[in-house]
Design a protein around this motif. Structure first.
Motif, PDB file in Angstrom:
ATOM      1  N   SER A 119     -13.248   6.495  -8.200  1.00  0.00           N
ATOM      2  CA  SER A 119     -13.281   5.498  -7.130  1.00  0.00           C
ATOM      3  C   SER A 119     -11.881   5.290  -6.551  1.00  0.00           C
ATOM      4  O   SER A 119     -10.926   5.026  -7.272  1.00  0.00           O
ATOM      5  CB  SER A 119     -13.812   4.174  -7.679  1.00  0.00           C
ATOM      6  OG  SER A 119     -13.788   3.190  -6.677  1.00  0.00           O
ATOM      7  N   ILE A 120     -11.779   5.434  -5.227  1.00  0.00           N
ATOM      8  CA  ILE A 120     -10.501   5.260  -4.537  1.00  0.00           C
ATOM      9  C   ILE A 120     -10.351   3.803  -4.121  1.00  0.00           C
ATOM     10  O   ILE A 120     -11.257   3.232  -3.515  1.00  0.00           O
ATOM     11  CB  ILE A 120     -10.425   6.176  -3.298  1.00  0.00           C
ATOM     12  CG1 ILE A 120     -10.619   7.637  -3.712  1.00  0.00           C
ATOM     13  CG2 ILE A 120      -9.094   6.001  -2.574  1.00  0.00           C
ATOM     14  CD1 ILE A 120     -10.810   8.579  -2.546  1.00  0.00           C
ATOM     15  N   THR A 163      -2.985  -2.862   0.608  1.00  0.00           N
ATOM     16  CA  THR A 163      -2.174  -3.229   1.774  1.00  0.00           C
ATOM     17  C   THR A 163      -0.723  -2.780   1.615  1.00  0.00           C
ATOM     18  O   THR A 163       0.081  -3.006   2.514  1.00  0.00           O
ATOM     19  CB  THR A 163      -2.195  -4.758   1.993  1.00  0.00           C
ATOM     20  OG1 THR A 163      -1.731  -5.414   0.802  1.00  0.00           O
ATOM     21  CG2 THR A 163      -3.597  -5.234   2.333  1.00  0.00           C
ATOM     22  N   ARG A 164      -0.405  -2.161   0.493  1.00  0.00           N
ATOM     23  CA  ARG A 164       0.987  -1.718   0.328  1.00  0.00           C
ATOM     24  C   ARG A 164       1.258  -0.514   1.221  1.00  0.00           C
ATOM     25  O   ARG A 164       0.342   0.197   1.636  1.00  0.00           O
ATOM     26  CB  ARG A 164       1.305  -1.415  -1.133  1.00  0.00           C
ATOM     27  CG  ARG A 164       0.807  -0.093  -1.673  1.00  0.00           C
ATOM     28  CD  ARG A 164       1.652   0.307  -2.890  1.00  0.00           C
ATOM     29  NE  ARG A 164       1.133   1.438  -3.617  1.00  0.00           N
ATOM     30  CZ  ARG A 164       1.230   2.707  -3.225  1.00  0.00           C
ATOM     31  NH1 ARG A 164       1.756   3.009  -2.048  1.00  0.00           N
ATOM     32  NH2 ARG A 164       0.763   3.673  -3.996  1.00  0.00           N
ATOM     33  N   ASP A 165       2.539  -0.281   1.506  1.00  0.00           N
ATOM     34  CA  ASP A 165       2.929   0.830   2.376  1.00  0.00           C
ATOM     35  C   ASP A 165       2.617   2.166   1.713  1.00  0.00           C
ATOM     36  O   ASP A 165       2.738   2.314   0.487  1.00  0.00           O
ATOM     37  CB  ASP A 165       4.428   0.767   2.690  1.00  0.00           C
ATOM     38  CG  ASP A 165       4.786  -0.430   3.563  1.00  0.00           C
ATOM     39  OD1 ASP A 165       3.880  -0.926   4.270  1.00  0.00           O
ATOM     40  OD2 ASP A 165       5.953  -0.866   3.523  1.00  0.00           O
ATOM     41  N   ILE A 166       2.242   3.129   2.529  1.00  0.00           N
ATOM     42  CA  ILE A 166       2.002   4.475   2.027  1.00  0.00           C
ATOM     43  C   ILE A 166       3.345   5.097   1.614  1.00  0.00           C
ATOM     44  O   ILE A 166       4.357   4.905   2.286  1.00  0.00           O
ATOM     45  CB  ILE A 166       1.284   5.336   3.098  1.00  0.00           C
ATOM     46  CG1 ILE A 166       0.825   6.668   2.507  1.00  0.00           C
ATOM     47  CG2 ILE A 166       2.149   5.524   4.341  1.00  0.00           C
ATOM     48  CD1 ILE A 166      -0.138   7.425   3.407  1.00  0.00           C
ATOM     49  N   GLY A 198      -7.024   7.952   2.082  1.00  0.00           N
ATOM     50  CA  GLY A 198      -8.353   8.432   1.731  1.00  0.00           C
ATOM     51  C   GLY A 198      -8.369   9.339   0.520  1.00  0.00           C
ATOM     52  O   GLY A 198      -9.440   9.744   0.063  1.00  0.00           O
ATOM     53  N   VAL A 199      -7.196   9.645  -0.001  1.00  0.00           N
ATOM     54  CA  VAL A 199      -7.092  10.455  -1.227  1.00  0.00           C
ATOM     55  C   VAL A 199      -6.469   9.625  -2.338  1.00  0.00           C
ATOM     56  O   VAL A 199      -7.040   9.456  -3.418  1.00  0.00           O
ATOM     57  CB  VAL A 199      -6.262  11.741  -0.994  1.00  0.00           C
ATOM     58  CG1 VAL A 199      -6.060  12.500  -2.310  1.00  0.00           C
ATOM     59  CG2 VAL A 199      -6.947  12.633   0.038  1.00  0.00           C
ATOM     60  N   ASP A 200      -5.274   9.093  -2.067  1.00  0.00           N
ATOM     61  CA  ASP A 200      -4.602   8.244  -3.064  1.00  0.00           C
ATOM     62  C   ASP A 200      -5.116   6.807  -2.977  1.00  0.00           C
ATOM     63  O   ASP A 200      -5.428   6.189  -3.992  1.00  0.00           O
ATOM     64  CB  ASP A 200      -3.088   8.282  -2.842  1.00  0.00           C
ATOM     65  CG  ASP A 200      -2.526   9.681  -3.032  1.00  0.00           C
ATOM     66  OD1 ASP A 200      -2.433  10.113  -4.189  1.00  0.00           O
ATOM     67  OD2 ASP A 200      -2.226  10.331  -2.017  1.00  0.00           O
ATOM     68  N   TYR A 201      -5.168   6.301  -1.770  1.00  0.00           N
ATOM     69  CA  TYR A 201      -5.702   4.963  -1.486  1.00  0.00           C
ATOM     70  C   TYR A 201      -6.284   4.979  -0.072  1.00  0.00           C
ATOM     71  O   TYR A 201      -6.007   5.883   0.717  1.00  0.00           O
ATOM     72  CB  TYR A 201      -4.579   3.897  -1.506  1.00  0.00           C
ATOM     73  CG  TYR A 201      -4.086   3.482  -2.857  1.00  0.00           C
ATOM     74  CD1 TYR A 201      -4.734   2.489  -3.590  1.00  0.00           C
ATOM     75  CD2 TYR A 201      -2.939   4.058  -3.404  1.00  0.00           C
ATOM     76  CE1 TYR A 201      -4.264   2.087  -4.832  1.00  0.00           C
ATOM     77  CE2 TYR A 201      -2.458   3.666  -4.649  1.00  0.00           C
ATOM     78  CZ  TYR A 201      -3.128   2.674  -5.355  1.00  0.00           C
ATOM     79  OH  TYR A 201      -2.666   2.287  -6.578  1.00  0.00           O
ATOM     80  N   ARG A 208     -16.818  -1.233  -1.525  1.00  0.00           N
ATOM     81  CA  ARG A 208     -18.225  -1.056  -1.896  1.00  0.00           C
ATOM     82  C   ARG A 208     -18.838   0.163  -1.198  1.00  0.00           C
ATOM     83  O   ARG A 208     -19.618   0.901  -1.790  1.00  0.00           O
ATOM     84  CB  ARG A 208     -19.002  -2.318  -1.518  1.00  0.00           C
ATOM     85  CG  ARG A 208     -20.477  -2.271  -1.863  1.00  0.00           C
ATOM     86  CD  ARG A 208     -21.202  -3.481  -1.278  1.00  0.00           C
ATOM     87  NE  ARG A 208     -20.805  -4.716  -1.930  1.00  0.00           N
ATOM     88  CZ  ARG A 208     -21.392  -5.209  -3.026  1.00  0.00           C
ATOM     89  NH1 ARG A 208     -22.387  -4.554  -3.586  1.00  0.00           N
ATOM     90  NH2 ARG A 208     -20.992  -6.338  -3.553  1.00  0.00           N
ATOM     91  N   GLN A 209     -18.491   0.385   0.072  1.00  0.00           N
ATOM     92  CA  GLN A 209     -19.132   1.438   0.859  1.00  0.00           C
ATOM     93  C   GLN A 209     -18.932   2.812   0.239  1.00  0.00           C
ATOM     94  O   GLN A 209     -19.884   3.592   0.110  1.00  0.00           O
ATOM     95  CB  GLN A 209     -18.594   1.435   2.298  1.00  0.00           C
ATOM     96  CG  GLN A 209     -19.267   2.480   3.190  1.00  0.00           C
ATOM     97  CD  GLN A 209     -18.764   2.448   4.619  1.00  0.00           C
ATOM     98  OE1 GLN A 209     -18.078   1.511   5.035  1.00  0.00           O
ATOM     99  NE2 GLN A 209     -19.093   3.468   5.387  1.00  0.00           N
ATOM    100  N   PHE A 210     -17.698   3.134  -0.152  1.00  0.00           N
ATOM    101  CA  PHE A 210     -17.424   4.447  -0.742  1.00  0.00           C
ATOM    102  C   PHE A 210     -18.264   4.662  -2.001  1.00  0.00           C
ATOM    103  O   PHE A 210     -18.880   5.715  -2.194  1.00  0.00           O
ATOM    104  CB  PHE A 210     -15.936   4.580  -1.094  1.00  0.00           C
ATOM    105  CG  PHE A 210     -15.606   5.822  -1.862  1.00  0.00           C
ATOM    106  CD1 PHE A 210     -15.432   7.031  -1.211  1.00  0.00           C
ATOM    107  CD2 PHE A 210     -15.472   5.799  -3.251  1.00  0.00           C
ATOM    108  CE1 PHE A 210     -15.139   8.195  -1.916  1.00  0.00           C
ATOM    109  CE2 PHE A 210     -15.185   6.948  -3.964  1.00  0.00           C
ATOM    110  CZ  PHE A 210     -15.017   8.149  -3.289  1.00  0.00           C
TER     111      PHE A 210
END
Length: 204
Positions: free
Chosen positions: A36-37, A41-44, A51-54, A86-88
C-alpha cells in the motif's frame, strides 16, 4: 472484477519489532503482493517518484481527502500529513490482488474502524529485553528518548488483543513464513470462497 476479491493484510507492532524486515522478506517470496502506497504532504525528495514512493499532496488536497473520508488512516508527523488512500486499496482488492499495509499500532486501529474486514497481524518481540536491545542498537536517539520509545512499545504490546493473529519475530524467515501461512488460510475461509464453488458446482 476478480472471481475472488483480494484481502487487505495489516502488519503492525511496536517500534523496532522488525515490521519492515519481515515485510521485505515476505515480498521477496511473494512478488504478487501489493504494498500500500501512502499519501503525504511532505516535499518530494531526489530520486522519489509520485505514485511509487508516495502520493504527494498539498495540505489542502490532503485535508480534503480527510473531509471526504477517503483515507483508511492518517497521522501528522513533524507538521506533515501521512495516510493510506482508500481508493488505491479498494481498486487493488477488486482486481483480486492482496494488499499489504505495514503500519504503527495507532494507524492500525484507525484502519480497523474504517476497514474492519481487513486481517490484522501483530508482530511481537521474543522478550522485552530483546526489544530494548533493538531499540538501543539503532543508536540514533538519546537514552531518554529511547526509554520513552520503550514505554510506548510496552503500551502498544498491550493492544495485541485487538488483532486477529500474533506472530513472534524471533527469526525473520520464520516470521515471514507464518505470515505466508496466514495469507493462505485466509483465502480458504468459507465466506470468501463458498459463492465460487456454489456457482461452479451449480448448487445453492
Amino acid at each position: 472484477m476478480s472471481e475472488q476479491k483480494g484481502i487487505l493484510f495489516i502488519l503492525s507492532g511496536p517500534s523496532a519489532v522488525g515490521k519492515g524486515t519481515v515485510r521485505k522478506e515476505l515480498f521477496k517470496r511473494n512478488p504478487d503482493l501489493v504494498f500500500s502506497i501512502s499519501a503525504t504532504t511532505r516535499d518530494i525528495r531526489p530520486g522519489e517518484v509520485d505514485g511509487v514512493d508516495y502520493y504527494y499532496k498539498t495540505r489542502e488536497e490532503f485535508e480534503e481527502l480527510i473531509k471526504q473520508d477517503k483515507l483508511l488512516e492518517y497521522a501528522k508527523f513533524v507538521n506533515n500529513y501521512y495516510g493510506t488512500p482508500r481508493q488505491f486499496v479498494e481498486e487493488q482488492l477488486d482486481k483480486g490482488r492482496d494488499v499489504f499495509l505495514e503500519i504503527e499500532v495507532q494507524g492500525a486501529m484507525q484502519v480497523k474502524d474504517n476497514f474492519p474486514e481487513g486481517v490484522f497481524i501483530f508482530l511481537l518481540p521474543p522478550s522485552l529485553e530483546e526489544l530494548e536491545k533493538r531499540l538501543f542498537h539503532r543508536g540514533t536517539e538519546t537514552h531518554a528518548m529511547m526509554q520513552g520509545r520503550l514505554r510506548k512499545a510496552i503500551e502498544e504490546i498491550k493492544m495485541m488483543d485487538q488483532y486477529d493473529y500474533l506472530i513472534e519475530n524471533d527469526d525473520v524467515k520464520k516470521a515471514a513464513s507464518k505470515v505466508e501461512s496466514i495469507i493462505q488460510c485466509e483465502h480458504l475461509r468459507r465466506h470468501r470462497t463458498a459463492h465460487i464453488y456454489k456457482k461452479r458446482l451449480e448448487v445453492e
